[in-house]
Design a protein around this motif. Structure first.
Motif, mmCIF file in Angstrom:
data_model
loop_
_atom_site.group_PDB
_atom_site.id
_atom_site.type_symbol
_atom_site.label_atom_id
_atom_site.label_comp_id
_atom_site.label_asym_id
_atom_site.label_seq_id
_atom_site.Cartn_x
_atom_site.Cartn_y
_atom_site.Cartn_z
ATOM 1 N N VAL A 23 0.835 -1.207 0.000
ATOM 2 C CA VAL A 23 0.000 0.000 0.000
ATOM 3 C C VAL A 23 0.865 1.252 0.000
ATOM 4 N N ALA A 24 1.924 1.263 0.814
ATOM 5 C CA ALA A 24 2.817 2.421 0.872
ATOM 6 C C ALA A 24 3.500 2.645 -0.473
ATOM 7 N N ALA A 25 3.925 1.551 -1.113
ATOM 8 C CA ALA A 25 4.582 1.669 -2.417
ATOM 9 C C ALA A 25 3.605 2.198 -3.462
ATOM 10 N N THR A 34 3.543 3.316 -10.655
ATOM 11 C CA THR A 34 3.106 4.087 -11.819
ATOM 12 C C THR A 34 4.141 4.003 -12.945
ATOM 13 N N VAL A 35 3.717 4.350 -14.149
ATOM 14 C CA VAL A 35 4.624 4.384 -15.308
ATOM 15 C C VAL A 35 4.586 5.798 -15.893
ATOM 16 N N SER A 39 11.672 6.244 -6.458
ATOM 17 C CA SER A 39 12.601 5.127 -6.641
ATOM 18 C C SER A 39 12.541 4.202 -5.433
ATOM 19 N N LEU A 40 13.071 3.001 -5.599
ATOM 20 C CA LEU A 40 13.097 2.051 -4.485
ATOM 21 C C LEU A 40 13.954 2.587 -3.344
ATOM 22 N N SER A 41 15.052 3.265 -3.678
ATOM 23 C CA SER A 41 15.922 3.832 -2.647
ATOM 24 C C SER A 41 15.201 4.908 -1.839
#
Length: 220
Positions: free
Chosen positions: A165-167, A174-175, A180-182
């Motif tokens: 959910v946070a991501a 999204t595209v 970023s993952l970092s």
């Protein structure tokens, strides 16, 4: 209608009491459980602790642990396959005799929080009656059916659901990506590798529970 019960119980009523007493800062999250033996269960767990060597040494002396296999190490977390026996006898009875399934469990020195799904209300009632007769000590938080919006989260643990959910809310899916993952790892106060592992585990569980159909081996 399947019925879910969420409850808490002390470590002495479940597993790893001695380990968690030795390392009270350790946190254990059960990812999934296999219960095909009336005398033991095999949980797959993720562990966070400041001292994994001390944790694994404590497991060797814990009477509820029969076997341990280390699967992976992210630096902040390690995953294990464990075989539990002894004080988990009643939980085994729930899983084998009353068709209960553990879908979420978190453990620490303060105790365990579990979510267990039963095929219907009658199965839960019979399990609860057996628990009362056995003097099993636990604190019921809530009971609800699968139509309740708080129901089983597609095979996800609470941590996995919160991570996904946070991501999603941060725009990771999204595209093009909005984060970023970092950067997401910084927001979540965790490492890049640990967050990557969490997302992969959560996505895998979500796909398995919603898209994969298991059959008896036939082509249909």
């Amino acid at each position: 209608m399947a019925t879910i019960i969420e409850f808490s119980l002390p470590t002495e009523e479940f597993a790893l009491e001695e380990t968690l007493d030795t390392l009270p800062e350790a946190h254990i999250e059960i990812e999934r459980v296999v219960a095909d033996n009336p005398d033991q269960i095999t949980p797959y767990v993720w562990v966070r602790t400041d001292d994994f060597d001390a944790f694994e040494a404590a497991l060797e002396d814990d009477p509820t642990v029969e076997e341990v296999v280390t699967f992976s190490d992210t630096g902040e977390e390690r995953s294990y396959q464990m075989t539990w026996t002894g004080s988990i006898d009643f939980i085994v009875q729930v899983l084998t005799e009353y068709s209960g399934t553990i879908t979420h469990a978190d453990g620490s020195a303060d105790g365990w929080d579990l979510r267990v799904v039963f095929p219907d209300r009658e199965s839960l009632s019979r399990a609860n009656e057996a628990a009362q007769q056995a003097g099993f000590q636990f604190d019921i938080k809530t009971i609800y059916g699968t139509e309740d919006p708080r129901g089983v989260q597609h095979g996800l643990t609470e941590t996995q659901r919160n991570t996904l959910v946070a991501a999603f809310e941060a725009g990771y899916f999204t595209v093009p990506r909005e984060v970023s993952l970092s950067n997401l790892a910084e927001q979540r106060n965790t490492s890049h590798q640990a967050l990557s592992e969490q997302l992969r585990r959560a996505t895998g569980n979500l796909v398995e529970s919603t898209l994969i159909t298991y059959s008896d081996g036939s082509d249909e």
